[in-house]
Design an enzyme around this catalytic site. Sequence first.
Site, PDB file in Angstrom:
ATOM      1  N   HIS A  47      25.665  43.863  46.370  1.00  0.00           N
ATOM      2  CA  HIS A  47      24.850  42.933  45.579  1.00  0.00           C
ATOM      3  C   HIS A  47      24.410  41.720  46.373  1.00  0.00           C
ATOM      4  O   HIS A  47      24.043  40.697  45.804  1.00  0.00           O
ATOM      5  CB  HIS A  47      25.627  42.504  44.323  1.00  0.00           C
ATOM      6  CG  HIS A  47      25.832  43.638  43.361  1.00  0.00           C
ATOM      7  ND1 HIS A  47      26.755  43.581  42.352  1.00  0.00           N
ATOM      8  CD2 HIS A  47      25.257  44.867  43.275  1.00  0.00           C
ATOM      9  CE1 HIS A  47      26.725  44.732  41.666  1.00  0.00           C
ATOM     10  NE2 HIS A  47      25.825  45.512  42.210  1.00  0.00           N
ATOM     11  N   CYS A  82       5.357  31.702  54.639  1.00  0.00           N
ATOM     12  CA  CYS A  82       4.246  31.941  53.690  1.00  0.00           C
ATOM     13  C   CYS A  82       4.125  30.863  52.619  1.00  0.00           C
ATOM     14  O   CYS A  82       3.213  30.887  51.791  1.00  0.00           O
ATOM     15  CB  CYS A  82       4.448  33.316  53.011  1.00  0.00           C
ATOM     16  SG  CYS A  82       5.724  33.306  51.744  1.00  0.00           S
ATOM     17  N   PRO A  92      44.060  43.635  35.405  1.00  0.00           N
ATOM     18  CA  PRO A  92      45.004  43.270  34.331  1.00  0.00           C
ATOM     19  C   PRO A  92      44.644  43.929  33.003  1.00  0.00           C
ATOM     20  O   PRO A  92      45.477  44.086  32.116  1.00  0.00           O
ATOM     21  CB  PRO A  92      44.853  41.746  34.228  1.00  0.00           C
ATOM     22  CG  PRO A  92      44.077  41.316  35.408  1.00  0.00           C
ATOM     23  CD  PRO A  92      43.318  42.498  35.903  1.00  0.00           C
ATOM     24  N   SER A 143      34.914  45.482  36.041  1.00  0.00           N
ATOM     25  CA  SER A 143      34.892  46.000  34.659  1.00  0.00           C
ATOM     26  C   SER A 143      34.319  47.415  34.620  1.00  0.00           C
ATOM     27  O   SER A 143      34.255  48.027  33.567  1.00  0.00           O
ATOM     28  CB  SER A 143      34.060  45.065  33.764  1.00  0.00           C
ATOM     29  OG  SER A 143      32.779  44.886  34.359  1.00  0.00           O
ATOM     30  N   ASN A 187      30.789  41.651  44.936  1.00  0.00           N
ATOM     31  CA  ASN A 187      30.855  40.195  44.974  1.00  0.00           C
ATOM     32  C   ASN A 187      29.885  39.641  46.009  1.00  0.00           C
ATOM     33  O   ASN A 187      29.624  40.267  47.040  1.00  0.00           O
ATOM     34  CB  ASN A 187      32.283  39.728  45.306  1.00  0.00           C
ATOM     35  CG  ASN A 187      33.267  40.203  44.253  1.00  0.00           C
ATOM     36  OD1 ASN A 187      32.873  40.541  43.133  1.00  0.00           O
ATOM     37  ND2 ASN A 187      34.539  40.278  44.604  1.00  0.00           N
ATOM     38  N   VAL A 188      29.386  38.459  45.723  1.00  0.00           N
ATOM     39  CA  VAL A 188      28.401  37.809  46.612  1.00  0.00           C
ATOM     40  C   VAL A 188      29.002  36.559  47.254  1.00  0.00           C
ATOM     41  O   VAL A 188      28.309  35.811  47.941  1.00  0.00           O
ATOM     42  CB  VAL A 188      27.121  37.439  45.804  1.00  0.00           C
ATOM     43  CG1 VAL A 188      26.445  38.700  45.281  1.00  0.00           C
ATOM     44  CG2 VAL A 188      27.423  36.475  44.661  1.00  0.00           C
ATOM     45  N   ASP A 189      30.335  36.378  47.057  1.00  0.00           N
ATOM     46  CA  ASP A 189      30.959  35.107  47.484  1.00  0.00           C
ATOM     47  C   ASP A 189      31.394  35.087  48.954  1.00  0.00           C
ATOM     48  O   ASP A 189      31.801  34.048  49.463  1.00  0.00           O
ATOM     49  CB  ASP A 189      32.158  34.773  46.565  1.00  0.00           C
ATOM     50  CG  ASP A 189      33.209  35.885  46.528  1.00  0.00           C
ATOM     51  OD1 ASP A 189      33.864  36.059  45.483  1.00  0.00           O
ATOM     52  OD2 ASP A 189      33.377  36.599  47.555  1.00  0.00           O
ATOM     53  N   CYS A 209      13.016  34.942  51.304  1.00  0.00           N
ATOM     54  CA  CYS A 209      11.721  34.552  50.722  1.00  0.00           C
ATOM     55  C   CYS A 209      11.442  35.453  49.521  1.00  0.00           C
ATOM     56  O   CYS A 209      11.553  36.676  49.609  1.00  0.00           O
ATOM     57  CB  CYS A 209      10.602  34.731  51.762  1.00  0.00           C
ATOM     58  SG  CYS A 209       8.951  34.498  51.056  1.00  0.00           S
ATOM     59  N   CYS A 235       9.275  28.839  51.731  1.00  0.00           N
ATOM     60  CA  CYS A 235       9.357  29.695  52.920  1.00  0.00           C
ATOM     61  C   CYS A 235       8.508  29.082  54.040  1.00  0.00           C
ATOM     62  O   CYS A 235       7.336  28.746  53.827  1.00  0.00           O
ATOM     63  CB  CYS A 235       8.833  31.096  52.576  1.00  0.00           C
ATOM     64  SG  CYS A 235       8.641  32.159  54.015  1.00  0.00           S
TER      65      CYS A 235
HETATM   66  P1  OAD Z   1      33.195  41.393  35.537  1.00  0.00           P
HETATM   67  O1  OAD Z   1      33.268  39.957  35.168  1.00  0.00           O
HETATM   68  O2  OAD Z   1      32.349  42.336  34.751  1.00  0.00           O
HETATM   69  O3  OAD Z   1      34.663  42.034  35.494  1.00  0.00           O
HETATM   70  C1  OAD Z   1      35.718  41.367  36.129  1.00  0.00           C
HETATM   71  C2  OAD Z   1      36.938  42.255  36.041  1.00  0.00           C
HETATM   72  O4  OAD Z   1      37.989  41.630  36.747  1.00  0.00           O
HETATM   73  C3  OAD Z   1      37.417  42.470  34.608  1.00  0.00           C
HETATM   74  O5  OAD Z   1      37.664  43.851  34.397  1.00  0.00           O
HETATM   75  C4  OAD Z   1      38.731  41.658  34.551  1.00  0.00           C
HETATM   76  O6  OAD Z   1      39.690  42.282  33.704  1.00  0.00           O
HETATM   77  C5  OAD Z   1      39.170  41.754  35.991  1.00  0.00           C
HETATM   78  N1  OAD Z   1      40.066  40.697  36.444  1.00  0.00           N
HETATM   79  C6  OAD Z   1      40.179  39.431  35.982  1.00  0.00           C
HETATM   80  N2  OAD Z   1      41.131  38.768  36.692  1.00  0.00           N
HETATM   81  C7  OAD Z   1      41.616  39.646  37.624  1.00  0.00           C
HETATM   82  C8  OAD Z   1      42.606  39.584  38.643  1.00  0.00           C
HETATM   83  N3  OAD Z   1      43.302  38.458  38.868  1.00  0.00           N
HETATM   84  N4  OAD Z   1      42.820  40.689  39.406  1.00  0.00           N
HETATM   85  C9  OAD Z   1      42.130  41.833  39.186  1.00  0.00           C
HETATM   86  N5  OAD Z   1      41.169  41.965  38.236  1.00  0.00           N
HETATM   87  C10 OAD Z   1      40.937  40.878  37.465  1.00  0.00           C
HETATM   88  O7  OAD Z   1      32.804  41.446  37.080  1.00  0.00           O
HETATM   89  P2  OAD Z   1      32.301  42.699  37.890  1.00  0.00           P
HETATM   90  O8  OAD Z   1      32.942  43.957  37.420  1.00  0.00           O
HETATM   91  O9  OAD Z   1      32.428  42.350  39.321  1.00  0.00           O
HETATM   92  O10 OAD Z   1      26.126  42.187  39.288  1.00  0.00           O
HETATM   93  O11 OAD Z   1      30.731  42.732  37.517  1.00  0.00           O
HETATM   94  C11 OAD Z   1      29.953  43.696  38.159  1.00  0.00           C
HETATM   95  C12 OAD Z   1      28.581  43.135  38.319  1.00  0.00           C
HETATM   96  O12 OAD Z   1      28.111  42.663  37.039  1.00  0.00           O
HETATM   97  C13 OAD Z   1      28.503  41.908  39.206  1.00  0.00           C
HETATM   98  O13 OAD Z   1      28.474  42.221  40.574  1.00  0.00           O
HETATM   99  C14 OAD Z   1      27.170  41.338  38.771  1.00  0.00           C
HETATM  100  C15 OAD Z   1      27.306  41.498  37.278  1.00  0.00           C
HETATM  101  O14 OAD Z   1      26.080  41.785  36.716  1.00  0.00           O
HETATM  102  C16 OAD Z   1      25.002  41.550  39.771  1.00  0.00           C
HETATM  103  O15 OAD Z   1      24.935  40.344  39.800  1.00  0.00           O
HETATM  104  C17 OAD Z   1      23.951  42.475  40.214  1.00  0.00           C
END
Ligand code: OAD
Length: 255
Positions: A125, A156, A220, A195, A108-110, A133, A153
């Site tokens: 990430h 530059c 879930p 996921s 997560n980036v948040d 930049c 920037c």
């Molecule tokens: P995804 O959106 O692919 O997956 C989110 C997961 O969270 C899913 O498996 C949902 O079932 C689950 N989920 C939803 N609600 C939930 C809850 N309340 N508690 C627990 N799990 C829950 O997001 P990421 O797996 O984080 O990369 O995606 C991985 C990467 O794909 C991100 O970091 C991003 C994206 O490309 C970059 O930006 C490089």
Amino acid sequence: MKPASGPPIPINLVERVRSAQSIVVLTGAGVSAESGVPTFRDAQTGLWTNYRPEDLATPEAFQRNPRLVWEWYAMRREKVLTVAPNPGHRALVAMERVVREFLLVTQNVDGLHQRAGSRQVCELHGNIGRTKCFQENRVIEQWVDDGQVPPRCPQCGGWLRPDVVWFNEALPKAELIRATSASRRCQVFFSVGTSAMVYPAAGLSQEAFEARAVVVEINPQPTPLTERAHHFLQGPSGVILPELVRAVWGEQAVP
Ligand code: OAD
């Protein structure tokens, strides 16, 4: 102890977590879902419904339309400032305080883990709150806001961009090495709210399997990791993580 939303935490898992000297937790967008931050695979909402993250979070998209990509991240930055960490984030802070060797690896980036109080955080990430930049790939703390979008920037004159990893970009080397080595020596590995489809983050659980760690998934929904995980705690992380902390370390450990 029966979690509010599902089956009890298995007693053998409670004992393994309690006795673990080293724990790694990998988190994905699902951990922030209960804070109101949309996941990647959720449909885009509002004015962004016509775009897919895959079409915006790439260097090519930025070069094609820097204003559009900058504004998408500016919207997400604004959104993150309006939300708060949820009980799942806080349960991970509690875990970090009681486990001898603990590393929170996040996709997560948040920045919500740090806002909740987590300190041992490895951001694979990047972080939407940081800007760098595009040309020099250096973090920029301050710049002149002359109305240009994206801003320029100060060194530059190139475009500024969010300090996040885009598709087709390499992850920060030091963070990936740190996450991989921790996964190779942990006794328990949690995959929470992801996921489990995006590598190399999704490959960390394999390092844990090879280190003979107990691999636990909290989600879930099932994912490609589910059938191999030793435990699948099905449900929202905002409910299950506090229940896990309560079952392992008692009520007083739950924030
Ligand atoms: P995804 O959106 O692919 O997956 C989110 C997961 O969270 C899913 O498996 C949902 O079932 C689950 N989920 C939803 N609600 C939930 C809850 N309340 N508690 C627990 N799990 C829950 O997001 P990421 O797996 O984080 O990369 O995606 C991985 C990467 O794909 C991100 O970091 C991003 C994206 O490309 C970059 O930006 C490089």
